[in-house]
Write a protein that holds these residues in place. Sequence first.
Motif, PDB file in Angstrom:
ATOM      1  N   GLU A   8       1.339  10.315   1.168  1.00 18.24           N
ATOM      2  CA  GLU A   8       2.535   9.546   0.827  1.00 18.24           C
ATOM      3  C   GLU A   8       2.224   8.512  -0.250  1.00 18.24           C
ATOM      4  O   GLU A   8       3.030   8.287  -1.176  1.00 18.24           O
ATOM      5  CB  GLU A   8       3.080   8.842   2.079  1.00 18.24           C
ATOM      6  CG  GLU A   8       3.667   9.777   3.124  1.00 18.24           C
ATOM      7  CD  GLU A   8       4.903  10.499   2.618  1.00 18.24           C
ATOM      8  OE1 GLU A   8       5.701   9.887   1.885  1.00 18.24           O
ATOM      9  OE2 GLU A   8       5.058  11.695   2.939  1.00 18.24           O
ATOM     10  N   ASP A  58      15.201   4.976  -5.308  1.00 12.44           N
ATOM     11  CA  ASP A  58      14.439   6.003  -4.587  1.00 12.44           C
ATOM     12  C   ASP A  58      13.053   5.494  -4.202  1.00 12.44           C
ATOM     13  O   ASP A  58      12.579   5.730  -3.075  1.00 12.44           O
ATOM     14  CB  ASP A  58      14.304   7.261  -5.451  1.00 12.44           C
ATOM     15  CG  ASP A  58      15.605   8.042  -5.543  1.00 12.44           C
ATOM     16  OD1 ASP A  58      16.505   7.786  -4.723  1.00 12.44           O
ATOM     17  OD2 ASP A  58      15.719   8.906  -6.435  1.00 12.44           O
ATOM     18  N   GLU A  61      13.295   2.929  -1.370  1.00  8.09           N
ATOM     19  CA  GLU A  61      13.538   3.608  -0.089  1.00  8.09           C
ATOM     20  C   GLU A  61      12.273   4.296   0.416  1.00  8.09           C
ATOM     21  O   GLU A  61      12.000   4.302   1.628  1.00  8.09           O
ATOM     22  CB  GLU A  61      14.670   4.619  -0.252  1.00  8.09           C
ATOM     23  CG  GLU A  61      16.041   3.969  -0.433  1.00  8.09           C
ATOM     24  CD  GLU A  61      17.140   4.985  -0.650  1.00  8.09           C
ATOM     25  OE1 GLU A  61      16.828   6.161  -0.951  1.00  8.09           O
ATOM     26  OE2 GLU A  61      18.334   4.610  -0.519  1.00  8.09           O
ATOM     27  N   GLU A  62      11.480   4.868  -0.487  1.00  9.46           N
ATOM     28  CA  GLU A  62      10.234   5.526  -0.091  1.00  9.46           C
ATOM     29  C   GLU A  62       9.246   4.513   0.474  1.00  9.46           C
ATOM     30  O   GLU A  62       8.566   4.775   1.473  1.00  9.46           O
ATOM     31  CB  GLU A  62       9.622   6.246  -1.302  1.00  9.46           C
ATOM     32  CG  GLU A  62       8.454   7.154  -0.957  1.00  9.46           C
ATOM     33  CD  GLU A  62       8.856   8.325  -0.075  1.00  9.46           C
ATOM     34  OE1 GLU A  62       7.992   8.811   0.665  1.00  9.46           O
ATOM     35  OE2 GLU A  62      10.036   8.741  -0.114  1.00  9.46           O
ATOM     36  N   CYS A  63       9.168   3.343  -0.156  1.00  8.18           N
ATOM     37  CA  CYS A  63       8.291   2.283   0.347  1.00  8.18           C
ATOM     38  C   CYS A  63       8.718   1.846   1.746  1.00  8.18           C
ATOM     39  O   CYS A  63       7.872   1.652   2.641  1.00  8.18           O
ATOM     40  CB  CYS A  63       8.308   1.085  -0.601  1.00  8.18           C
ATOM     41  SG  CYS A  63       7.435   1.332  -2.156  1.00  8.18           S
ATOM     42  N   GLN A  64      10.012   1.678   1.944  1.00 10.86           N
ATOM     43  CA  GLN A  64      10.520   1.273   3.252  1.00 10.86           C
ATOM     44  C   GLN A  64      10.190   2.330   4.312  1.00 10.86           C
ATOM     45  O   GLN A  64       9.841   1.989   5.454  1.00 10.86           O
ATOM     46  CB  GLN A  64      12.027   1.040   3.175  1.00 10.86           C
ATOM     47  CG  GLN A  64      12.418  -0.172   2.340  1.00 10.86           C
ATOM     48  CD  GLN A  64      13.917  -0.310   2.174  1.00 10.86           C
ATOM     49  OE1 GLN A  64      14.683   0.591   2.516  1.00 10.86           O
ATOM     50  NE2 GLN A  64      14.359  -1.442   1.643  1.00 10.86           N
ATOM     51  N   LYS A  65      10.299   3.582   3.947  1.00 10.05           N
ATOM     52  CA  LYS A  65       9.993   4.656   4.888  1.00 10.05           C
ATOM     53  C   LYS A  65       8.526   4.628   5.292  1.00 10.05           C
ATOM     54  O   LYS A  65       8.185   4.773   6.483  1.00 10.05           O
ATOM     55  CB  LYS A  65      10.333   6.008   4.260  1.00 10.05           C
ATOM     56  CG  LYS A  65      10.155   7.182   5.220  1.00 10.05           C
ATOM     57  CD  LYS A  65      10.566   8.493   4.569  1.00 10.05           C
ATOM     58  CE  LYS A  65       9.513   8.958   3.580  1.00 10.05           C
ATOM     59  NZ  LYS A  65       9.796  10.327   3.055  1.00 10.05           N
ATOM     60  N   ILE A  66       7.648   4.420   4.306  1.00  2.22           N
ATOM     61  CA  ILE A  66       6.210   4.370   4.600  1.00  2.22           C
ATOM     62  C   ILE A  66       5.889   3.187   5.505  1.00  2.22           C
ATOM     63  O   ILE A  66       5.115   3.303   6.463  1.00  2.22           O
ATOM     64  CB  ILE A  66       5.397   4.291   3.295  1.00  2.22           C
ATOM     65  CG1 ILE A  66       5.525   5.593   2.504  1.00  2.22           C
ATOM     66  CG2 ILE A  66       3.919   4.005   3.584  1.00  2.22           C
ATOM     67  CD1 ILE A  66       4.923   5.543   1.117  1.00  2.22           C
ATOM     68  N   ALA A  68       7.864   1.756   7.657  1.00  2.68           N
ATOM     69  CA  ALA A  68       8.416   1.980   8.999  1.00  2.68           C
ATOM     70  C   ALA A  68       7.633   3.027   9.774  1.00  2.68           C
ATOM     71  O   ALA A  68       7.372   2.856  10.980  1.00  2.68           O
ATOM     72  CB  ALA A  68       9.875   2.406   8.883  1.00  2.68           C
ATOM     73  N   LEU A  69       7.221   4.095   9.113  1.00  2.00           N
ATOM     74  CA  LEU A  69       6.589   5.220   9.807  1.00  2.00           C
ATOM     75  C   LEU A  69       5.098   5.034  10.013  1.00  2.00           C
ATOM     76  O   LEU A  69       4.535   5.495  11.010  1.00  2.00           O
ATOM     77  CB  LEU A  69       6.835   6.523   9.034  1.00  2.00           C
ATOM     78  CG  LEU A  69       8.284   7.000   8.950  1.00  2.00           C
ATOM     79  CD1 LEU A  69       8.372   8.286   8.137  1.00  2.00           C
ATOM     80  CD2 LEU A  69       8.858   7.220  10.349  1.00  2.00           C
TER      81      LEU A  69
END
Length: 227
Positions: A8, A58, A61-66, A68-69
């Motif tokens: 990621e 985009d 949002e990708e940073c936020q997903k990383i 969180a997950l």
Amino acid sequence: MSRHLLNEIEKLKTRILDLSTVVEEAVFRAVTAFQERDATAAQAVVDADTEIDLAEVDIEEECQKILALHQPVAHDLRFIIAILKINAELERIGDAAVNIAERVNLLAHEEQVRIPFDFLGMARKAQDMLRESLEALIKLDSRRAVQVIKEDDTVDQMNGQVYSIIEEGIRNDPCHVESYIHLLGVSRHIERIADHASNIAEDVIYLVEGRIVRHRTGICTNDEMPK
């Protein structure tokens, strides 16, 4: 670091570098359009800004997903934070390129006024700062980032020179006041590009060394700091 998190992060690196390429091109095209007073080329810069805006969203949002997950820590967490900040700076540089292009659209329809100042030289200095700040990011080179920050004073001084020249021009030739104001706007937005490049360099230092150098004078790398 897990293999999934590593993948990621590598994808995120690729996306931020892709965005930086697009932004660099937007700055180059806007400055070229200004130099040539080419309204068509300037409008193309304005029209292409949506691509930069969407890419910025985009990446955020990708940073936020990383976050969180994977809940990264230490250097990985600093990397995500730095990318979030650099992402925003790149979008603002894109906006500055659009603002220059919009000034070109206005100047192209007015009688050209000439002032004794090298706008192209100022623009090249700001472009060099942007390029060097991105190279510092790619190579994780805090020394190069420090040099970018030091160069910002030069562009600030150039912007001050333009202000003085424009002030005199308006006083001596008030019939072309709008053209002079547009030229001042171009200078101001070039100066903002340099500011954003300097901010990116500060974020690189944070990423590499874990230090926040914003608003501090006498910036140096960890290797250069007194023991």
